[in-house]
Write a protein that holds these residues in place. Sequence first.
Motif, PDB file in Angstrom:
ATOM      1  N   LEU A 200       0.824  -1.204   0.000  1.00  0.00           N
ATOM      2  CA  LEU A 200       0.000   0.000   0.000  1.00  0.00           C
ATOM      3  C   LEU A 200       0.862   1.261   0.000  1.00  0.00           C
ATOM      4  N   PHE A 201       2.073   1.158   0.599  1.00  0.00           N
ATOM      5  CA  PHE A 201       2.928   2.329   0.738  1.00  0.00           C
ATOM      6  C   PHE A 201       4.168   2.289  -0.159  1.00  0.00           C
ATOM      7  N   SER A 202       4.455   1.159  -0.758  1.00  0.00           N
ATOM      8  CA  SER A 202       5.650   1.062  -1.599  1.00  0.00           C
ATOM      9  C   SER A 202       5.439  -0.016  -2.655  1.00  0.00           C
ATOM     10  N   HIS A 203       6.221   0.084  -3.712  1.00  0.00           N
ATOM     11  CA  HIS A 203       6.137  -0.908  -4.782  1.00  0.00           C
ATOM     12  C   HIS A 203       7.087  -2.047  -4.436  1.00  0.00           C
ATOM     13  N   ILE A 204       6.604  -3.000  -3.682  1.00  0.00           N
ATOM     14  CA  ILE A 204       7.441  -4.117  -3.254  1.00  0.00           C
ATOM     15  C   ILE A 204       6.728  -5.422  -3.570  1.00  0.00           C
ATOM     16  N   THR A 205       7.488  -6.372  -4.047  1.00  0.00           N
ATOM     17  CA  THR A 205       6.910  -7.663  -4.415  1.00  0.00           C
ATOM     18  C   THR A 205       6.990  -8.632  -3.249  1.00  0.00           C
ATOM     19  N   ARG A 206       6.277  -9.730  -3.364  1.00  0.00           N
ATOM     20  CA  ARG A 206       6.341 -10.783  -2.335  1.00  0.00           C
ATOM     21  C   ARG A 206       7.752 -11.331  -2.227  1.00  0.00           C
ATOM     22  N   ASP A 207       8.422 -11.492  -3.360  1.00  0.00           N
ATOM     23  CA  ASP A 207       9.793 -12.020  -3.333  1.00  0.00           C
ATOM     24  C   ASP A 207      10.721 -11.068  -2.584  1.00  0.00           C
ATOM     25  N   GLN A 208      10.519  -9.757  -2.788  1.00  0.00           N
ATOM     26  CA  GLN A 208      11.351  -8.782  -2.082  1.00  0.00           C
ATOM     27  C   GLN A 208      11.084  -8.797  -0.577  1.00  0.00           C
ATOM     28  N   GLN A 209       9.817  -8.968  -0.190  1.00  0.00           N
ATOM     29  CA  GLN A 209       9.498  -9.097   1.235  1.00  0.00           C
ATOM     30  C   GLN A 209      10.176 -10.332   1.825  1.00  0.00           C
ATOM     31  N   GLN A 210      10.112 -11.443   1.090  1.00  0.00           N
ATOM     32  CA  GLN A 210      10.749 -12.684   1.565  1.00  0.00           C
ATOM     33  C   GLN A 210      12.252 -12.498   1.691  1.00  0.00           C
ATOM     34  N   ASN A 211      12.857 -11.802   0.724  1.00  0.00           N
ATOM     35  CA  ASN A 211      14.304 -11.585   0.768  1.00  0.00           C
ATOM     36  C   ASN A 211      14.709 -10.757   1.985  1.00  0.00           C
ATOM     37  N   ILE A 212      13.879  -9.776   2.340  1.00  0.00           N
ATOM     38  CA  ILE A 212      14.166  -8.952   3.529  1.00  0.00           C
ATOM     39  C   ILE A 212      14.162  -9.818   4.785  1.00  0.00           C
ATOM     40  N   ILE A 213      13.149 -10.688   4.907  1.00  0.00           N
ATOM     41  CA  ILE A 213      13.051 -11.564   6.083  1.00  0.00           C
ATOM     42  C   ILE A 213      14.203 -12.570   6.095  1.00  0.00           C
ATOM     43  N   ASP A 214      14.542 -13.100   4.910  1.00  0.00           N
ATOM     44  CA  ASP A 214      15.649 -14.058   4.818  1.00  0.00           C
ATOM     45  C   ASP A 214      16.967 -13.413   5.239  1.00  0.00           C
TER      46      ASP A 214
ATOM     47  N   LYS B 214      17.525 -13.050  16.381  1.00  0.00           N
ATOM     48  CA  LYS B 214      16.142 -12.769  16.750  1.00  0.00           C
ATOM     49  C   LYS B 214      15.644 -11.642  15.859  1.00  0.00           C
ATOM     50  N   MET B 215      14.364 -11.694  15.495  1.00  0.00           N
ATOM     51  CA  MET B 215      13.793 -10.636  14.659  1.00  0.00           C
ATOM     52  C   MET B 215      12.449 -10.194  15.231  1.00  0.00           C
ATOM     53  N   ILE B 216      12.259  -8.877  15.294  1.00  0.00           N
ATOM     54  CA  ILE B 216      10.941  -8.326  15.587  1.00  0.00           C
ATOM     55  C   ILE B 216      10.392  -7.840  14.254  1.00  0.00           C
ATOM     56  N   LEU B 217       9.366  -8.501  13.762  1.00  0.00           N
ATOM     57  CA  LEU B 217       8.784  -8.175  12.471  1.00  0.00           C
ATOM     58  C   LEU B 217       7.504  -7.369  12.668  1.00  0.00           C
ATOM     59  N   VAL B 218       7.446  -6.223  11.998  1.00  0.00           N
ATOM     60  CA  VAL B 218       6.258  -5.370  12.034  1.00  0.00           C
ATOM     61  C   VAL B 218       5.650  -5.382  10.638  1.00  0.00           C
ATOM     62  N   THR B 219       4.369  -5.726  10.544  1.00  0.00           N
ATOM     63  CA  THR B 219       3.742  -5.859   9.237  1.00  0.00           C
ATOM     64  C   THR B 219       2.260  -5.512   9.304  1.00  0.00           C
ATOM     65  N   PHE B 220       1.721  -5.094   8.177  1.00  0.00           N
ATOM     66  CA  PHE B 220       0.297  -4.788   8.079  1.00  0.00           C
ATOM     67  C   PHE B 220      -0.514  -6.017   7.653  1.00  0.00           C
ATOM     68  N   GLU B 221       0.149  -7.112   7.324  1.00  0.00           N
ATOM     69  CA  GLU B 221      -0.540  -8.293   6.797  1.00  0.00           C
ATOM     70  C   GLU B 221       0.047  -9.557   7.403  1.00  0.00           C
ATOM     71  N   ASP B 222      -0.630 -10.654   7.206  1.00  0.00           N
ATOM     72  CA  ASP B 222      -0.184 -11.945   7.735  1.00  0.00           C
ATOM     73  C   ASP B 222       0.970 -12.471   6.887  1.00  0.00           C
ATOM     74  N   LEU B 223       2.165 -12.452   7.456  1.00  0.00           N
ATOM     75  CA  LEU B 223       3.349 -12.959   6.760  1.00  0.00           C
ATOM     76  C   LEU B 223       3.970 -14.133   7.503  1.00  0.00           C
ATOM     77  N   ASP B 224       3.145 -14.835   8.285  1.00  0.00           N
ATOM     78  CA  ASP B 224       3.653 -15.979   9.054  1.00  0.00           C
ATOM     79  C   ASP B 224       4.374 -16.982   8.156  1.00  0.00           C
ATOM     80  N   TYR B 225       3.816 -17.225   6.979  1.00  0.00           N
ATOM     81  CA  TYR B 225       4.384 -18.239   6.087  1.00  0.00           C
ATOM     82  C   TYR B 225       5.779 -17.833   5.609  1.00  0.00           C
ATOM     83  N   MET B 226       6.020 -16.530   5.449  1.00  0.00           N
ATOM     84  CA  MET B 226       7.351 -16.052   5.053  1.00  0.00           C
ATOM     85  C   MET B 226       8.353 -16.237   6.192  1.00  0.00           C
ATOM     86  N   VAL B 227       7.888 -15.956   7.414  1.00  0.00           N
ATOM     87  CA  VAL B 227       8.748 -16.128   8.589  1.00  0.00           C
ATOM     88  C   VAL B 227       9.167 -17.594   8.709  1.00  0.00           C
ATOM     89  N   GLU B 228       8.205 -18.496   8.568  1.00  0.00           N
ATOM     90  CA  GLU B 228       8.485 -19.931   8.679  1.00  0.00           C
ATOM     91  C   GLU B 228       9.398 -20.402   7.554  1.00  0.00           C
TER      92      GLU B 228
END
Length: 310
Positions: free
Chosen positions: A249-263, A271-285
């Motif tokens: 909603l705020f930036s042009h970012i793809t799912r792959d780019q979100q996954q790469n950030i978490i990776d 340890k990571m504190i993840l802040v998100t507007f949507e359910d990204l549990d599957y990316m964390v796992e």
Amino acid sequence: MKEQKKFIYIINYPTFEEELCMLEMRSIFNTEPKDKILISNIDFNPSYSTFIKSRLEILHEEQKFEDILKKLEKDIITLEKFKLEFIKALKADVPYNERFKYLSAIGDRIIGVPDIKSPNLILALGKYDEKWFFGIHEKNDNLWITHEKKPCSYSNSLSVRVAKSIVNIAASGNKNTKIIDPCCGVGTTIVEGLSMGYKICGTEISEKNTNNAKRNLGFFNLDPKVTHQDMHTIKESYDSSIVDIPYGLFSHITRDQQQNIIDTARRISKKMILVTFEDLDYMVEKSNFKIIDRCAVTKGSFKRYILVCE
């Protein structure tokens, strides 16, 4: 053997931040407050949390008020410029005239000159769970409120309140924890972390945001510990990372780019504190992090999810 310190923390929170408050308290104290009261042996500065209104360092704890007086007669206190008060927030049913009587009796047993307007030390009496407590009362200085007036901010940036909590959660209240915010934006978490004395730094891929973050830090006379850098090039390792992940909603970012950030956060931090507007549990796992705690913060139409991952 030195006696271990014991503290009573008085907690308060707006309804929409109750979950965040509880997550912060669990992270720092390994427990939650009961009726907005938390008793712990952990020594934590009340001004480092927006939710802790004050703290009583317990000097005497007794079943009967008379036994508090006996302790004060035995262990004489000599002070200059002190103030005595009753802690009403402990919610004991003690009428006003009785409170005054109790404080007068304590005052008679302290050697020194009281100063109501500018005390060097505040001593307080309170009753909680059928016990009397007497000690040093330290209140939240609320200086963090001044950080809301930083020169640079964005509408979707973390609020000062949330940023402060997230840093405490990332460090579990431990000042020796090495923390990084690899997508730090205008440096909201860095300002809060450094102002509390944490070992925190940030990287930011946008040169404009990097400069704005340094401007914010300089405005509060804090070290400009923000680097203009792509987080994926980070080679150092950290105890904890804070990732306020960019959202479509705020930036042009793809799912792959979100996954790469978490990776990458997984690669550089334990340890990571993840802040998100949507359910990204599957990316964390998928990144081989495990979600060990979580909360949601809702304000207006926005809902942020905060995940604690190890």
